[in-house]
Design a protein around this motif. Structure first.
Motif, PDB file in Angstrom:
ATOM      1  N   LEU A   6       0.846  -1.194   0.000  1.00 45.72           N
ATOM      2  CA  LEU A   6       0.000   0.000   0.000  1.00 45.72           C
ATOM      3  C   LEU A   6       0.880   1.241   0.000  1.00 45.72           C
ATOM      4  O   LEU A   6       2.072   1.171   0.291  1.00 45.72           O
ATOM      5  CB  LEU A   6      -0.928   0.001   1.222  1.00 45.72           C
ATOM      6  CG  LEU A   6      -0.342  -0.208   2.639  1.00 45.72           C
ATOM      7  CD1 LEU A   6       0.406   1.011   3.147  1.00 45.72           C
ATOM      8  CD2 LEU A   6      -1.424  -0.603   3.611  1.00 45.72           C
ATOM      9  N   THR A   7       0.253   2.372  -0.354  1.00 39.78           N
ATOM     10  CA  THR A   7       0.949   3.652  -0.280  1.00 39.78           C
ATOM     11  C   THR A   7       0.760   4.172   1.137  1.00 39.78           C
ATOM     12  O   THR A   7      -0.221   4.849   1.441  1.00 39.78           O
ATOM     13  CB  THR A   7       0.412   4.638  -1.325  1.00 39.78           C
ATOM     14  OG1 THR A   7       0.499   4.048  -2.623  1.00 39.78           O
ATOM     15  CG2 THR A   7       1.216   5.929  -1.296  1.00 39.78           C
TER      16      THR A   7
ATOM     17  N   SER B  60       1.749   6.412   3.131  1.00 36.41           N
ATOM     18  CA  SER B  60       1.531   7.806   3.508  1.00 36.41           C
ATOM     19  C   SER B  60       0.076   8.240   3.363  1.00 36.41           C
ATOM     20  O   SER B  60      -0.327   9.264   3.920  1.00 36.41           O
ATOM     21  CB  SER B  60       2.434   8.719   2.681  1.00 36.41           C
ATOM     22  OG  SER B  60       2.139   8.585   1.300  1.00 36.41           O
ATOM     23  N   GLN B  61      -0.716   7.490   2.610  1.00 31.21           N
ATOM     24  CA  GLN B  61      -2.101   7.844   2.377  1.00 31.21           C
ATOM     25  C   GLN B  61      -3.067   7.194   3.375  1.00 31.21           C
ATOM     26  O   GLN B  61      -4.277   7.353   3.245  1.00 31.21           O
ATOM     27  CB  GLN B  61      -2.506   7.457   0.953  1.00 31.21           C
ATOM     28  CG  GLN B  61      -1.748   8.218  -0.120  1.00 31.21           C
ATOM     29  CD  GLN B  61      -2.150   7.790  -1.520  1.00 31.21           C
ATOM     30  OE1 GLN B  61      -2.902   6.843  -1.710  1.00 31.21           O
ATOM     31  NE2 GLN B  61      -1.614   8.496  -2.516  1.00 31.21           N
ATOM     32  N   TYR B  62      -2.513   6.497   4.341  1.00 34.44           N
ATOM     33  CA  TYR B  62      -3.339   5.739   5.268  1.00 34.44           C
ATOM     34  C   TYR B  62      -3.305   6.315   6.680  1.00 34.44           C
ATOM     35  O   TYR B  62      -2.245   6.672   7.193  1.00 34.44           O
ATOM     36  CB  TYR B  62      -2.879   4.286   5.327  1.00 34.44           C
ATOM     37  CG  TYR B  62      -3.342   3.462   4.153  1.00 34.44           C
ATOM     38  CD1 TYR B  62      -2.793   3.667   2.892  1.00 34.44           C
ATOM     39  CD2 TYR B  62      -4.343   2.514   4.301  1.00 34.44           C
ATOM     40  CE1 TYR B  62      -3.244   2.931   1.801  1.00 34.44           C
ATOM     41  CE2 TYR B  62      -4.792   1.769   3.227  1.00 34.44           C
ATOM     42  CZ  TYR B  62      -4.230   1.980   1.974  1.00 34.44           C
ATOM     43  OH  TYR B  62      -4.676   1.254   0.910  1.00 34.44           O
TER      44      TYR B  62
ATOM     45  N   ARG C 169      -2.920  10.399   8.367  1.00 34.91           N
ATOM     46  CA  ARG C 169      -1.916  10.440   7.318  1.00 34.91           C
ATOM     47  C   ARG C 169      -1.052  11.663   7.486  1.00 34.91           C
ATOM     48  O   ARG C 169      -1.552  12.726   7.860  1.00 34.91           O
ATOM     49  CB  ARG C 169      -2.559  10.409   5.938  1.00 34.91           C
ATOM     50  CG  ARG C 169      -3.523  11.511   5.641  1.00 34.91           C
ATOM     51  CD  ARG C 169      -4.169  11.335   4.284  1.00 34.91           C
ATOM     52  NE  ARG C 169      -3.314  11.775   3.201  1.00 34.91           N
ATOM     53  CZ  ARG C 169      -3.587  11.607   1.909  1.00 34.91           C
ATOM     54  NH1 ARG C 169      -4.690  10.983   1.556  1.00 34.91           N
ATOM     55  NH2 ARG C 169      -2.769  12.030   0.976  1.00 34.91           N
TER      56      ARG C 169
ATOM     57  N   ASP D  23       6.876   7.448   7.324  1.00 28.70           N
ATOM     58  CA  ASP D  23       6.335   7.118   6.007  1.00 28.70           C
ATOM     59  C   ASP D  23       7.415   6.602   5.058  1.00 28.70           C
ATOM     60  O   ASP D  23       7.127   5.793   4.172  1.00 28.70           O
ATOM     61  CB  ASP D  23       5.633   8.334   5.406  1.00 28.70           C
ATOM     62  CG  ASP D  23       4.316   8.645   6.097  1.00 28.70           C
ATOM     63  OD1 ASP D  23       3.722   9.704   5.808  1.00 28.70           O
ATOM     64  OD2 ASP D  23       3.867   7.837   6.941  1.00 28.70           O
TER      65      ASP D  23
ATOM     66  N   SER E  20       7.484   3.076   5.797  1.00 20.91           N
ATOM     67  CA  SER E  20       6.167   2.420   5.815  1.00 20.91           C
ATOM     68  C   SER E  20       5.942   1.693   7.139  1.00 20.91           C
ATOM     69  O   SER E  20       5.452   0.550   7.170  1.00 20.91           O
ATOM     70  CB  SER E  20       6.028   1.440   4.645  1.00 20.91           C
ATOM     71  OG  SER E  20       6.080   2.110   3.409  1.00 20.91           O
TER      72      SER E  20
END
Length: 130
Positions: free
Chosen positions: A27-28, A30-32, A53, A74, A77
Motif C-alpha cells: 500500500l501507499t 503515507s495515504q493511510y 496520514r 512514512d 512504511s
C-alpha cells in the motif's frame, strides 16, 4: 496484497517499556490513517491510539494517556507505539490497523472505531507482570 506485520511485543515487568512496530507493505503508506488496538483475554478489542496520514493528528484512549506515544515513518512504511510505565492491565494482544483516507482528517469516532479500518495485522502479544 496489503500486509501489516506487528513486532516488538514481549514480557516486561510493571513500570517497564516496550516499543511496538507495524511494518506495512502493498500500500501507499503515507495515504493511510493508522491505528493501534488491543484485546485482552475475554474482552472486546479496544482502541489504543491512532495517527492520521502525514502524522498531523493523533488521538489516544484515556487509559494510555501520558504513557503511550504513537508515531509513523512514512519513508519506512512503519508505525510505532512507544509504551512506557506499563501496567499489568496493559497485557493484551496488540493489533495495528490501516484505512485509506483523503486529505480531510477523519473524525475521532472513525479513528477510534475498529470497524472503520480496512486492513489488520496478526497481532503481537504484550504481557506485563506485576
Amino acid at each position: 496484497q496489503v500486509q501489516l506485520s506487528e513486532s516488538g511485543g514481549g514480557l516486561v515487568q510493571a513500570g517497564g517499556s516496550l516499543r511496538l512496530s507495524c511494518a506495512a507493505s502493498g500500500l501507499t503508506f503515507s495515504q493511510y490513517a493508522m491505528g493501534w488496538f488491543r484485546q485482552a483475554p475475554g474482552k472486546d478489542r479496544e482502541f489504543v491510539e491512532a495517527i492520521t496520514r502525514g502524522g498531523r493528528d493523533t488521538v489516544q484512549a484515556g487509559s494510555v494517556a501520558g504513557r503511550f506515544t504513537i508515531s509513523r515513518d512514512d519513508a519506512k512504511s512503519t508505525m510505532y507505539l512507544q509504551m512506557n510505565s506499563l501496567k499489568p492491565e496493559d497485557t493484551a494482544v496488540y493489533y495495528c490497523a490501516a484505512k485509506l483516507t483523503g486529505p480531510v482528517i477523519p473524525g475521532l469516532d472513525n479513528l477510534g472505531s475498529s470497524s472503520w479500518y480496512r486492513y489488520w495485522g496478526q497481532g503481537t502479544q504484550v504481557t506485563v507482570s506485576s
